[in-house]
Design a protein around this motif. Structure first.
Motif, PDB file in Angstrom:
ATOM      1  N   GLY A 115       2.897   7.937   5.165  1.00 54.85           N
ATOM      2  CA  GLY A 115       3.761   7.992   6.349  1.00 54.85           C
ATOM      3  C   GLY A 115       3.395   6.944   7.337  1.00 54.85           C
ATOM      4  O   GLY A 115       4.235   6.290   8.212  1.00 54.85           O
ATOM      5  N   ILE A 116       1.913   6.794   7.406  1.00 51.74           N
ATOM      6  CA  ILE A 116       1.532   5.631   8.519  1.00 51.74           C
ATOM      7  C   ILE A 116       1.895   4.487   8.138  1.00 51.74           C
ATOM      8  O   ILE A 116       2.260   3.700   8.724  1.00 51.74           O
ATOM      9  N   CYS A 117       1.854   4.014   6.770  1.00 54.87           N
ATOM     10  CA  CYS A 117       2.413   2.671   6.126  1.00 54.87           C
ATOM     11  C   CYS A 117       3.659   2.503   6.422  1.00 54.87           C
ATOM     12  O   CYS A 117       4.172   1.537   6.684  1.00 54.87           O
ATOM     13  N   LEU A 118       4.581   3.746   6.226  1.00 54.36           N
ATOM     14  CA  LEU A 118       6.112   3.505   6.551  1.00 54.36           C
ATOM     15  C   LEU A 118       6.400   3.532   7.818  1.00 54.36           C
ATOM     16  O   LEU A 118       7.106   2.528   8.185  1.00 54.36           O
ATOM     17  N   TRP A 119       5.665   4.120   8.827  1.00 54.92           N
ATOM     18  CA  TRP A 119       5.826   3.669  10.421  1.00 54.92           C
ATOM     19  C   TRP A 119       5.380   2.217  10.676  1.00 54.92           C
ATOM     20  O   TRP A 119       6.268   1.642  11.365  1.00 54.92           O
ATOM     21  N   PHE A 120       4.426   1.720  10.088  1.00 55.35           N
ATOM     22  CA  PHE A 120       4.118   0.200  10.038  1.00 55.35           C
ATOM     23  C   PHE A 120       5.190  -0.786   9.804  1.00 55.35           C
ATOM     24  O   PHE A 120       5.561  -1.759  10.479  1.00 55.35           O
ATOM     25  N   VAL A 121       5.734  -0.333   8.766  1.00 58.74           N
ATOM     26  CA  VAL A 121       6.591  -1.172   8.168  1.00 58.74           C
ATOM     27  C   VAL A 121       8.119  -1.226   8.832  1.00 58.74           C
ATOM     28  O   VAL A 121       8.458  -2.232   9.061  1.00 58.74           O
TER      29      VAL A 121
ATOM     30  N   MET B  23       0.686  -1.112  -0.147  1.00 56.41           N
ATOM     31  CA  MET B  23       0.046  -0.133   0.066  1.00 56.41           C
ATOM     32  C   MET B  23       0.977   1.237  -0.040  1.00 56.41           C
ATOM     33  O   MET B  23       0.511   2.207  -0.613  1.00 56.41           O
ATOM     34  N   MET B  24       2.023   1.207   0.708  1.00 52.11           N
ATOM     35  CA  MET B  24       2.932   2.246   0.496  1.00 52.11           C
ATOM     36  C   MET B  24       3.364   2.717  -0.844  1.00 52.11           C
ATOM     37  O   MET B  24       3.572   3.856  -1.357  1.00 52.11           O
ATOM     38  N   MET B  25       3.743   1.552  -1.545  1.00 50.01           N
ATOM     39  CA  MET B  25       4.082   1.829  -2.794  1.00 50.01           C
ATOM     40  C   MET B  25       3.020   2.413  -3.700  1.00 50.01           C
ATOM     41  O   MET B  25       3.445   3.066  -4.631  1.00 50.01           O
TER      42      MET B  25
ATOM     43  N   VAL C 131       9.892  -4.082  10.811  1.00 48.55           N
ATOM     44  CA  VAL C 131      11.023  -4.566  10.637  1.00 48.55           C
ATOM     45  C   VAL C 131      12.071  -4.511  11.995  1.00 48.55           C
ATOM     46  O   VAL C 131      12.755  -5.609  12.197  1.00 48.55           O
ATOM     47  N   VAL C 132      11.687  -3.593  12.810  1.00 48.20           N
ATOM     48  CA  VAL C 132      12.566  -3.380  14.124  1.00 48.20           C
ATOM     49  C   VAL C 132      12.118  -4.336  15.022  1.00 48.20           C
ATOM     50  O   VAL C 132      12.951  -5.079  15.700  1.00 48.20           O
TER      51      VAL C 132
END
Length: 109
Positions: free
Chosen positions: A64-70, A29-31, A74-75
């Motif tokens: 931004g929300i999608c990036l935060w979740f990704v 979805m981020m892409m 990963v972390v």
């Protein structure tokens, strides 16, 4: 035969499976959200059939929300996120191999 427990530990819980699938969903979805900006820049003169409220803020917030979740996944769950990235990469390779081969056959025929 390999131990069944090794696979159960990785995919064994519903939470583990949801983490893996949701990570891939949010990455995709981020892409797609990023693609909105790329297409609008590439096709400036194309008529817009739909206008988004507060553009470009709304899609930027979504990305931004999608990036935060990704990043959070990963972390917190690097193994499951890595598995999702490997599956996504394998799909990308198969997709490009299939279409490159198919496009080559159309040109020859």
């Amino acid at each position: 035969f390999p131990s069944h427990d090794r696979y159960t530990n990785f995919w064994g819980t519903f939470e583990s499976l949801i983490t893996y699938v949701t990570f891939m969903d949010f990455a995709a979805m981020m892409m797609v959200g990023t693609g909105i900006f790329l297409l609008r820049k590439k096709m400036r003169d194309t008529p817009r059939g739909y206008r988004t409220f507060a553009y470009p803020l709304t899609p930027l917030l979504f990305i931004g929300i999608c990036l935060w979740f990704v990043v959070f996944t990963v972390v917190q769950e690097p193994v499951r996120a890595g598995a999702g990235l490997l599956v996504g990469l394998a799909g990308w390779v198969v997709y490009h191999y299939y279409f490159r081969r198919r496009d080559g056959e159309e040109k020859d025929g």
